[in-house]
Design a protein around this motif. Structure first.
Motif, short mmCIF file in Angstrom:
data_model
loop_
_atom_site.label_atom_id
_atom_site.label_comp_id
_atom_site.label_asym_id
_atom_site.label_seq_id
_atom_site.Cartn_x
_atom_site.Cartn_y
_atom_site.Cartn_z
N PHE A 111 0.84 -1.25 0.32
CA PHE A 111 0.22 -0.17 -0.31
C PHE A 111 0.89 1.12 0.32
O PHE A 111 0.44 1.87 0.40
CB PHE A 111 -1.09 0.05 1.28
CG PHE A 111 -2.10 -1.15 0.93
CD1 PHE A 111 -3.10 -0.84 0.19
CD2 PHE A 111 -2.34 -1.84 2.00
CE1 PHE A 111 -4.00 -1.35 -0.05
CE2 PHE A 111 -2.37 -3.44 0.95
CZ PHE A 111 -4.40 -2.70 0.45
N ARG A 112 2.14 1.75 0.06
CA ARG A 112 2.49 2.40 -0.26
C ARG A 112 2.98 3.13 -1.21
O ARG A 112 2.63 4.45 -0.60
CB ARG A 112 4.73 1.88 -0.52
CG ARG A 112 5.84 2.87 -0.10
CD ARG A 112 6.90 2.76 0.28
NE ARG A 112 7.45 1.62 1.17
CZ ARG A 112 8.53 1.35 1.74
NH1 ARG A 112 9.13 1.10 0.96
NH2 ARG A 112 8.68 0.70 2.59
N ASP A 113 2.18 2.83 -2.34
CA ASP A 113 2.39 4.24 -3.82
C ASP A 113 0.71 3.87 -3.82
O ASP A 113 0.13 4.82 -4.46
CB ASP A 113 3.37 3.31 -4.88
CG ASP A 113 4.02 3.67 -4.13
OD1 ASP A 113 5.01 4.31 -3.66
OD2 ASP A 113 4.83 2.62 -4.95
N LYS A 114 0.00 3.71 -2.57
CA LYS A 114 -1.74 3.62 -3.11
C LYS A 114 -2.24 4.80 -2.25
O LYS A 114 -1.85 4.99 -1.97
CB LYS A 114 -1.93 2.73 -2.29
CG LYS A 114 -1.61 0.67 -2.80
CD LYS A 114 -2.37 1.13 -4.69
CE LYS A 114 -1.73 -0.36 -5.61
NZ LYS A 114 -2.23 -1.60 -4.83
N GLY A 115 -3.10 5.14 -3.18
CA GLY A 115 -3.98 6.06 -3.11
C GLY A 115 -4.82 6.68 -1.42
O GLY A 115 -4.75 5.10 -1.09
#
Lengths: 379, 546
Positions: A111-115
């Motif tokens: 989820f690091r780069d998720k919105g």
């Protein structure tokens, strides 16, 4: 009837201050329960990063506790902090309480780069999955899983529960604290039935009974949104309607009042955006609450709000000064939380008002439904 | 073998005790004024010359004998064509309390002869089943006590309106507001609607009285009552008047009256409240409307565009009915287009086990503004007795099923369901209506109750009167004969309409206040309902209480 108290301040404070307000209003409830929600958290023994979601709940058995730990690990969450209450267990009425927990996690790697929306959805799904696991054997209760939010619910007198969890010793402090002192006794006692109700960062607590509960519940269930479940209390729908207004319809906070207690046709005919608001009332007709209720809510940005139902048969008052504000069912509650304010500036909202304490806490916004509505659709 | 002619009894001969209603006449009070015989719609009573024996006994001469006196009195006819219908007009007009019709307590032999010339029994009224209805037995039992206060019906503000028309989901509404899409028209109306009774079924005076009353309710009392025309059009002056906004225009399979309506569209001052497309009727499901020739007067013929004095049976189905998608969807869309998409258009069907499939079809039709479901206890001006009594489906479980189906799809706010059929059958109009609303109806239609309450219709489920079909209504409610309908004063009907709706409004408040409801009509608030009948409770998914 139940009693409500909320304090919001630029400086963190102990939840015990709010419990003293509950104590001041003791005549108004029966000691069947306490619900607490804290935002803007500061732990005494851990430098908390407010991006880490905190899981709040109760493990009733050791097995459930282990199940919880392994589930979170399997889902990819990294445990950053596990708060251990200093306990006075003999003060707790219930017997099956293995562990009250507050655990801060780092979101899984994926989820690091998720919105934001995806992260929020994941947190809600995790909470619901754990809740479901807990409901299978009735051994795990999950209140919230959200950054910077702590929740506690327990059966008993508020002060006694506060003492049991040693909330007075400064181990946890917060900038916002909301408390409600009474279990839901309209639809059976259940830890989940205790206010405040929480969904994706949005929390409300309510005084009084919502007589339109069943039709509203049926409508929300029909939306098939995964978080719209539970409904052990008639007041849970207030949190879900607020969530629906802000997150699903993406309307401003002012719309909440227009949805739960719309103005009458005659009033709307004089309103500058009457046409839009009449349409909004029609499409949200099943969400009209039929109090008596005072609804107090808080949002992820630490905005606090207070609204009354149309009949205004439940009391609530707001008072305070720049930097610190309190909302309570009774004046003595506000007195207990902010004794050094000017009580002549206290405000009791009328049927059309929404009292908003913005995140900067400089001054109250008192917004009336008769005011122009701030939205392009309404223009 | 040749029958004995000396005894004048035929297979069809009846005597007084065989009749459903028996005239009791007191010769000693009768002044022979003749009012009863002239008012009797069935000519069931007539002046008759009779002979009475006066015993003559001469004691001294020890002779016995008789004297005879001729006199004129009232007698009841026993032929089928003239059997008393129990309307009681004779006793209403009798200045001297000399006459009354009483129900016969013997078995009703006329039932076996209601097939004269091979024609089965046709009548007006509704299902002849007496006694408490299921709706009468529903209790409102979620009383607000202590945990939340009950309200004061007399002092609190109540919002008692309902929405007629397609409602969008909140998401779609907001999207269309931004992007300028079509917002379907809605009307905010009082949840008790005057159900479809046609100009043709009703007399001109009755119709005028209702319209006057409805206008008064809206404009003076602030109760937004609307009324439905039924099939048969609307008087041209009404179509061009500002009162049209209180009127739901009905179109049914005969399309009667629609020439006039279409012609009037360019000249309309306002839009009608809605358009109802009748596909079915609770009193006679699967049967079309029927205006018998007796009632096709010059005025009615003009309105409907037909010759005078002919039977006007509407076909059981619309001529274009091939499938629900093609005909219903297209018809709804066409009518919506005709009124520039500014008028809600909804279908009316008879309650049926298949109602849910109609509903689910409407859900997918963006122009469908609602669904009206008419149950077996609905009234009619004319139908075969077998249709009235034995064909159809009670409204309560049908409404409940449909509502729960919508709720499961989250669509219960989007397609309003209206219920009709037996509401107020025993006078409990507000109670019956609110029970249906809490079961899931957005509102109810009341027709027969309105005739009874506002014009004194004499019909009942003991088959009293119920002769609306043949145009001899003794009160002038359903007659097209000026001699009869002039008996009805439209102003008095209008007054009664106002009385009726004021009283319904108060009763609705008296029902809502103890439940703690005032801000919106408690549609689907089934948690407030209970019934002392386990099976009904289970079927309706409400509480069993005892």
């Amino acid at each position: 009837m139940c009693r409500l108290a909320l304090k919001t301040s630029n400086e963190t404070f102990s939840p015990y201050e709010v419990l003293t307000a509950m104590e001041a209003m003791k005549e108004g409830y029966d000691g069947s329960g306490l619900g607490l929600l804290l935002r803007g958290i500061e732990f005494e023994d851990f430098k908390y990063n407010p991006r880490f979601p905190i899981l709040s709940g109760i493990a009733h058995t050791e097995k459930a506790w282990q199940h919880l730990s392994s589930y979170m690990e399997d889902r990819g969450y990294e445990l950053k902090y596990d708060h251990r209450y200093h306990m006075g267990p003999n003060l707790i009425e219930a017997e099956d309480r293995f562990r009250y927990f507050l655990r801060a996690y780092r979101m899984p790697e994926r989820f690091r780069d998720k919105g934001t929306e995806e992260r929020e959805e994941e947190m809600m799904k995790t909470r619901l999955a754990l809740r479901k696991i807990g409901e299978e054997n009735n051994d795990l209760t999950i209140f919230s899983f959200w950054p910077d939010v702590v929740m506690i619910k327990e059966v008993g007198w508020p002060m006694q529960i506060g003492d049991a969890l040693c909330l007075h010793d400064g181990q946890i402090k917060s900038r916002v604290c909301m408390a409600q002192g009474r279990q839901n006794t309209n639809y059976g006692i259940n830890l989940y039935a205790c206010h405040p109700f929480f969904i994706q960062g949005i929390a409300t607590m309510t005084n009084g009974e919502n007589t339109a509960f069943v039709p509203i519940k049926e409508w929300l269930l029909g939306k098939k949104f995964p978080g719209y479940i539970g409904y052990h209390s008639d007041s849970e729908v207030f949190a879900h309607i607020l969530h629906y207004t802000l997150k699903q319809l993406k309307l401003p906070l002012e719309a909440y009042k227009h949805i739960i207690t719309p103005l009458s046709t005659t009033e709307l005919e004089k309103h500058p955006q009457g046409d839009f608001l009449k349409g909004l009332r029609d499409v949200c007709r099943r969400l009209i609450i039929d109090g008596p209720n005072a609804v107090i809510g808080t949002l992820p940005d630490e905005t606090c709000l207070l609204v009354m139902d149309q009949k205004k048969l439940r009391p609530a008052i707001v008072g305070g000064h720049e930097g610190t504000w309190a909302i309570a069912s009774e004046i003595c509650g506000v007195d207990a939380m902010i004794p050094d304010r000017d009580p002549t500036l206290d405000f009791q909202p009328m049927r059309e008002h929404t009292v908003i304490v913005p995140p900067d806490r400089k001054e109250l916004t008192i917004w009336s439904q008769h005011d122009p509505f701030p939205l392009p659709q309404a223009a | 073998m040749v029958s004995t002619r000396s005894i004048s009894v035929t297979p069809g001969s009846l005597t007084y005790s065989d009749l459903p209603w028996i005239i009791e006449h007191r010769e000693d009070r009768c002044t022979l004024c003749g009012q009863c015989t002239s008012v009797c719609p069935k000519e069931a009573i007539h002046l008759s010359h009779m002979r009475q024996r006066v015993p003559k006994l001469d004691v001294f001469s020890k002779k016995r004998g008789s004297n005879y006196r001729n006199f004129t009195g009232i007698r009841q006819r026993t032929t089928m064509a003239n059997s008393c219908i129990g309307c009681g007009m004779c006793s209403m007009v009798c200045p001297n309390d000399a006459i009354i019709a009483v129900p016969g307590t013997n078995e009703n032999r006329t039932l076996f002869f209601e097939n004269q010339k091979g024609e089965p029994n046709k009548r007006g009224g509704r299902r002849n089943v007496q006694g408490t209805t299921l709706l009468d037995r529903i209790m409102f039992n979620r009383i607000s006590m202590l945990t939340d206060p009950a309200l004061d019906a007399g002092r609190h503000e109540f919002s008692l309106t309902t929405t007629l028309g397609r409602v969008l989901s909140p998401e779609v509404f907001l999207d269309r507001k931004i992007n300028g899409g079509w917002i379907p028209p809605t009307r905010e109306i009082f949840p008790f609607v005057i159900g479809s009774m046609s100009f043709g079924a009703l007399s001109p005076n009755m119709w005028l009285g209702l319209l006057q009353g409805v206008a008064y309710c809206n404009e003076v009392l602030g109760i937004p009552v609307v009324m439905c025309t039924g099939e048969g059009g609307c008087p041209p002056w009404v179509l061009r008047s500002p009162y049209l906004k209180y009127i739901i225009l009905q179109i049914a399979s005969g399309y009667f009256g629609w020439d006039e309506i279409i012609r009037a569209i360019p000249e309309m001052q306002c839009d009608p409240a809605a358009i109802e497309i009748k596909y079915g009727q609770g009193a006679k499901p699967g049967d079309g409307g029927l205006l018998m020739w007796y009632k096709v007067s010059k005025l009615i013929a003009r309105l409907r565009g037909v010759p005078e004095g002919v039977d006007l049976p509407s076909p059981p189905v619309h001529q274009t009915l091939y499938s629900i998608e093609e005909s219903v969807m297209k018809m709804i869309q066409t009518l919506s287009t005709a009124f520039n998409h500014k008028v809600p258009v909804y279908p009316k069907i008879s309650a049926s086990t298949s109602a849910k499939s109609v509903l689910n079809n409407l859900v997918r039709n963006p122009y469908a503004a609602g669904l009206m479901i008419d149950g077996i206890d609905g009234g009619t001006g004319a139908a075969y007795n077998v249709s009235l009594d034995a064909t159809g489906h009670p409204v309560a479980s049908c409404i409940r099923e449909c509502y729960l189906d919508l709720a499961a799809q989250g669509m219960q706010n989007e397609i309003p369901i209206f219920a009709a059929g037996g509401i107020g059958k025993n006078g409990n109009v507000a109670q019956n209506g609110m029970a249906l609303i809490m079961l899931g109806a957005s509102g109810v239609h009341i027709g027969k109750y309105i005739m009874q309450a506002t014009a004194g219709c004499l019909g009942n489920e003991k088959n009293r009167c119920n002769v609306c079909n043949v145009g001899i209504c003794p009160k002038g409610i359903t007659s097209q004969n000026p001699k009869l309908y002039r008996r009805l004063d439209p102003d008095l009907v209008a007054e009664r309409v106002a009385d009726t709706f004021m009283s319904i409004k108060t009763e609705v408040k008296k029902i809502m206040a103890p439940l703690g409801r005032s801000q919106s009509l408690p549609i689907g608030m089934a948690d407030a309902l209970g019934i002392a009948d386990k099976d009904a409770a289970e079927r309706l998914e409400i509480k069993y209480v005892c």
